[in-house]
Design a protein around this motif. Structure first.
Motif, PDB file in Angstrom:
ATOM      1  N   LEU A 119     -76.955  17.321 -30.713  1.00  0.00           N
ATOM      2  CA  LEU A 119     -77.794  17.207 -31.908  1.00  0.00           C
ATOM      3  C   LEU A 119     -78.614  15.921 -31.877  1.00  0.00           C
ATOM      4  O   LEU A 119     -79.781  15.906 -32.286  1.00  0.00           O
ATOM      5  N   SER A 123     -72.227  16.725 -31.387  1.00  0.00           N
ATOM      6  CA  SER A 123     -72.969  15.615 -31.997  1.00  0.00           C
ATOM      7  C   SER A 123     -73.949  14.999 -31.010  1.00  0.00           C
ATOM      8  O   SER A 123     -75.068  14.631 -31.369  1.00  0.00           O
ATOM      9  N   LEU A 150     -77.071  25.441 -29.360  1.00  0.00           N
ATOM     10  CA  LEU A 150     -76.072  24.915 -30.297  1.00  0.00           C
ATOM     11  C   LEU A 150     -74.874  25.850 -30.410  1.00  0.00           C
ATOM     12  O   LEU A 150     -73.716  25.406 -30.364  1.00  0.00           O
ATOM     13  N   HIS A 203     -82.966  26.158 -29.760  1.00  0.00           N
ATOM     14  CA  HIS A 203     -81.951  25.216 -30.240  1.00  0.00           C
ATOM     15  C   HIS A 203     -80.745  25.961 -30.817  1.00  0.00           C
ATOM     16  O   HIS A 203     -79.609  25.527 -30.644  1.00  0.00           O
ATOM     17  N   VAL A 228     -78.052  22.232 -39.812  1.00  0.00           N
ATOM     18  CA  VAL A 228     -78.883  21.520 -38.833  1.00  0.00           C
ATOM     19  C   VAL A 228     -80.267  22.141 -38.681  1.00  0.00           C
ATOM     20  O   VAL A 228     -81.283  21.429 -38.611  1.00  0.00           O
ATOM     21  N   SER A 263     -72.072  15.802 -39.993  1.00  0.00           N
ATOM     22  CA  SER A 263     -72.058  17.237 -40.253  1.00  0.00           C
ATOM     23  C   SER A 263     -71.058  17.999 -39.387  1.00  0.00           C
ATOM     24  O   SER A 263     -70.269  18.794 -39.911  1.00  0.00           O
ATOM     25  N   LEU A 288     -72.782  25.213 -39.510  1.00  0.00           N
ATOM     26  CA  LEU A 288     -73.401  24.157 -38.718  1.00  0.00           C
ATOM     27  C   LEU A 288     -74.872  24.469 -38.454  1.00  0.00           C
ATOM     28  O   LEU A 288     -75.743  23.596 -38.595  1.00  0.00           O
ATOM     29  N   ALA A 313     -82.630  15.983 -31.695  1.00  0.00           N
ATOM     30  CA  ALA A 313     -83.392  15.331 -32.771  1.00  0.00           C
ATOM     31  C   ALA A 313     -84.370  14.309 -32.227  1.00  0.00           C
ATOM     32  O   ALA A 313     -85.414  14.030 -32.825  1.00  0.00           O
TER      33      ALA A 313
END
Length: 311
Positions: free
Chosen positions: A306, A303, A263, A259, A117, A3, A113, A310
């Motif tokens: 993320l 990345s 982010l 988050h 996400v 992504s 993004l 996750a």
């Protein structure tokens, strides 16, 4: 991992298009300046006016998120300026470097993004972050640049010259006028709305093409520029999200807002600093490198975040 790459890919394509156009002679040596002037005087003011004209302050009033993202941007911005001033840099240069370290690409990268996400719950806080970045932090940087560029010795004359310069700056006037629309209870007429959308939509792609044009110009790479670029990229991609995470924990933000704040703070430097650097002829080489390097490196850092989030 896919992504962030897919979201960032169009940015590299636009930068490369500008680079290729200059290298092949399709656009001449004055194209960077003229295209950037179009962005600063027409496209970006239209975008800022449109954003502020459609801002519902009641919906956007989320004090916890505003504090977390706003303070993380301000902390990195102020710290960078302080460090650069201690290194005997001019205030105007230090202000642009502050933007390089604290101006996240919330508009071009943030919305797609965050939506991919975190889902639709992230759209309102992303809008808040965009307003803080594009209107508030950007405006403070312009004020500092204008203050730094004035040479008038008498304080009264100095203040008058600064206020006059700020009053003629389209990047401050446009959002201020746009903010009057919701306060007045009026709506932007449909033809004017279409005009603003068309013109404002050109700001980001044109700025990226201008960045590519600038990068295509042959120039030497100084060791000092390399050190400055490294410092600013580290501040942008590591320090700002770390500060945002710490503040999110301190303010007890809900998971989605926390988050989203981290982010967005972890995004690379946007094109706003380059617009000012090229417009004022200050720190353009360093700014171009910071945008390019931070965008490339953010593929790994975003990345990585993320993946951790996750887990």
């Amino acid at each position: 991992m896919l992504s962030p790459f897919l979201v960032v890919l169009p940015i590299f394509a636009l930068i490369f298009a500008g680079w290729l156009a200059r290298r092949t002679g399709v656009l001449g040596p004055n194209a960077t300046t003229e295209l950037n002037r179009f962005v600063v005087w027409l496209a970006l003011p239209a975008l800022l006016f449109d954003i502020m004209a459609h801002t519902s302050w009641a919906d956007l009033w989320q004090p916890g998120f505003i504090a977390v993202f706003g303070l993380s941007s301000a902390a990195v911005f102020v710290l960078t300026i302080a460090i650069r001033l201690r290194g005997a840099r001019h205030l105007a240069d230090a202000a642009i470097d502050g933007l390089n370290a604290g101006y996240a690409n919330t508009g071009f990268l943030g919305f797609p993004l965050a939506l991919a996400v975190l889902g639709t719950d992230s759209l309102v806080p992303t809008t808040i972050a965009s307003i803080i970045t594009v209107c508030v932090v950007f405006a403070v940087a312009i004020v500092l640049i204008e203050v730094g560029l004035q040479t008038e010795a008498r304080r009264a004359h100095l203040v008058a010259k600064i206020l006059k310069s700020l009053a003629r700056n389209p990047l401050l006037v446009a959002p201020a006028l746009g903010a009057l629309v919701p306060l007045s209870g009026l709506d932007v007429p449909a033809p004017a709305e279409s005009f603003l959308k068309l013109l404002g939509g050109a700001s980001s792609p044109c700025a990226l093409v201008a960045l590519g044009l600038f990068l295509a110009e042959p120039r030497g790479t100084g060791e000092r520029d390399g050190a400055a670029t490294t410092l600013l990229v580290v501040f942008k991609l590591a320090l700002q999200p770390a500060v945002a995470w710490g503040l999110a924990m301190l303010f007890g933000l809900p998971p989605v807002l926390a988050h989203t704040a981290v982010l967005l703070a972890a995004l690379p430097t946007g094109t706003g600093p380059f617009m000012l650097a090229e417009f004022y002829r200050r720190e353009a080489a360093v700014t171009a490198k910071v945008i390019l390097v931070s965008t490339v490196v953010s593929l790994a850092t975003v990345s990585g975040y993320l993946a951790v989030a996750a887990g």
